[in-house]
Design an enzyme around this catalytic site. Sequence first.
Site, mmCIF file in Angstrom:
data_model
loop_
_atom_site.group_PDB
_atom_site.id
_atom_site.type_symbol
_atom_site.label_atom_id
_atom_site.label_comp_id
_atom_site.label_asym_id
_atom_site.label_seq_id
_atom_site.Cartn_x
_atom_site.Cartn_y
_atom_site.Cartn_z
ATOM 1 N N ALA A 62 5.173 -25.965 -17.612
ATOM 2 C CA ALA A 62 4.406 -24.752 -17.327
ATOM 3 C C ALA A 62 5.365 -23.572 -17.124
ATOM 4 C CB ALA A 62 3.575 -24.963 -16.074
ATOM 5 N N GLY A 103 4.677 -30.483 -18.509
ATOM 6 C CA GLY A 103 3.752 -30.178 -19.585
ATOM 7 C C GLY A 103 4.409 -30.285 -20.956
ATOM 8 N N GLU A 106 4.174 -33.826 -21.790
ATOM 9 C CA GLU A 106 2.761 -34.172 -22.034
ATOM 10 C C GLU A 106 2.342 -33.733 -23.438
ATOM 11 O OE1 GLU A 106 1.361 -32.394 -18.170
ATOM 12 O OE2 GLU A 106 0.190 -34.238 -18.139
ATOM 13 N N GLU A 126 6.425 -33.599 -11.759
ATOM 14 C CA GLU A 126 5.346 -32.989 -10.964
ATOM 15 C C GLU A 126 5.321 -33.440 -9.516
ATOM 16 O OE1 GLU A 126 5.079 -34.041 -14.029
ATOM 17 O OE2 GLU A 126 4.093 -32.505 -15.227
#
Length: 685
Positions: A62, A103, A106, A126
């Site tokens: 992010a 992210g 991901e 995270e």
Amino acid sequence: MSEVRTRLHGRVAVVTFENPPVNGLSHAVRIGLARALDRATADPAVAAVVLAGGGRQFSAGADIREFGTPAATAEPTLRQVIAQVEEFPKPVIVAIQGSCLGGGLELAMAAHYRIAARDATLGLPEVKLGLIPGAGGTQRLPRLVGPARALDLILGGEPVRAGALAESGLLDRVVSEDPVEEAIGFTEAESPAPRRTRDRAVDPASVATACETARGRLASERHPLPAQQRAVEAVAAAALPFDEGLDVERRAFIELMQSPESKALRHAFLAERAAGKVADLPADTPVRPVEQAAVIGAGTMGAGIAVALLDAGIPVWLLETDDGALTRGRGRIAGIYEAQVQKGRLTPAERDRRLGLLRPTLDYGSLAGADVAIEAVFESLPVKREVFTALDGVMKPGAILATNTSTLDVNAIAQFTRRPADVLGLHFFSPANVMRLLEVVRGRATAPEVLATALALARRLRKVAVVSGVCDGFIGNRMLDAYVRQAWWLVEEGAMPWEVDRAIETFGFAMGPFRVGDLVGHDVSQAIRERRRAERPDYRASTLGDELCRLGRLGQKTGGGWYDYPDGPRRPVPAPEAEALVERHRTALGINPRVLDDKEIVDRLVYALVNEGARLLGEGIAARAGDIDVVWFTGYGFPRWRGGPMHYAEQTGLERVVARMRELGAAAHGDPDFWRPAPLLERGW
Ligand code: NAD
């Protein structure tokens, strides 16, 4: 500027997204990716897509600049882009280099194939922010690497090199050359077909076993984070149909975002990034080159500081008073490296290379070429005078003269030289080569260039630098003094040292104040206390510590202090001798001991920190509340997941904190002024 570009290489569309410095998946990047994918779907000339990050990175996840703003959740969301990649009708191959985190990973896991450079780093960090991966990471990773490995990666949060993941199932190829070129070659040569990670099978039995093991591990930890517990729940949901698993992950993620632990950890993360930024120090302030260093004094601190410098590849002149001390100092440094070799953390060749950069000397003349000198001699102003006078005599113009003093007046030390603008404090923490905190103490006369150079040096040493003004103890040790004085008063009133330690350790501190005292040595703090009593007539502190010293119980170095250590330093046992001392002391003061509960102990210790912290802020010694927090969770074992004392006070509500201080003040034992709330506490910061 963020940018998504597509270039056609034969029938392969190479889509590159760029958002310096770490290719954060900002709203603009997500829009760009969605559009590029739409175009590639529609374009009959495109047979496959290679997706890569620009600037030699994939993506660190992010974009933290969007944290807490509407852009973070604006459509297309990361989950939508990820679904678009996974459902893409043509094969999507990601090429990974540099960081591929959160992210970023991901996104990569939703692609149909993954090709990574051997030295790329992949991970789902995270949990370090009190969260779990929120865009399918907990569902796709178990499908790729199996639930046990997935839990290790998610619960640990540590990035791993691609080379170490080669056989894990996460990566289709690990390459030594440019992964983008390799991905294009792979696509052209093998015409891979699209395949969806979500469709891969997971074995429910192995999910159940792995989650059971992980739950057991967490149950044995002192402070498992809610994020870790929720991560296990989410991985357990990987045994459900994919979309149901995604929902479990999503709900946990949203709830965790609101949790106090995650708020604290995100505050800690941002405070650490902000630390070391100085409002009145322009970004273009020149930085002096540091190619050679000198360390004066090769005791505990000098040896650790020398290792920190050698680890950064900086040659070190090491100066001591005589041959014996110099040999012992060199031995300490060699010992630190030897232990690392024994543990397999350092190769013998690397140890030899670093030790080869060390130049022991007894002659100040040899330091003349050094760009920075760091003094770590005894904590005594006359000894510091002797050293700084000598340094002033030999060091080249422009060299930086730093002191590692814990509590002495850096302005006074600067005046021992004819170049006070070149003097500042570099306050390391023990062990100096391990502890991340470095207090950079800015003297009245310290030149901006000197401060900027010190901050740049801190980065090279991989330290978290916090700038402090000059006062007795700077940020950390001045607050520590208030905290420890309060701890003694708790004991005078009725709590035993081990009860105080247990209460604050249950709150989350790594070690309570009495265990820390035993570790550091009570003679060290006694000397500081004596100076404070002499200098400040209003200084009030219990004499308990002094009485312990008189018994010869100086801490672990004499076999015991508040505790005995029959089974080694990790197993403190309450010392009957210390207990008897406490009882004698109370009788002498005419105190009838009362029972103190954990809440009172914790309130008094933590609010002692908060009040002194607010005074430091008010005096301008600390620039930001966050700086104080960073000092405490990186240097003094304050639980990071509570965000530091100032964040804790803000979360509690400053009004409530002040009200509690008034209550404590009314019943105060010790210093009547102790609980007078600092002005900033009533105004806020
Ligand atoms: P130490 O006693 O282990 O080492 C001091 C060393 O300095 C000794 O080896 C001594 O021989 C040498 N020395 C004394 N006078 C000297 C001189 N004139 N010239 C050259 N060398 C001289 O002490 P330490 O614990 O390493 O502390 C050193 C400094 O670091 C002190 O100012 C202390 O307050 C500060 N400090 C200590 C800690 C800690 O945890 N020990 C943490 C932060 C800062």
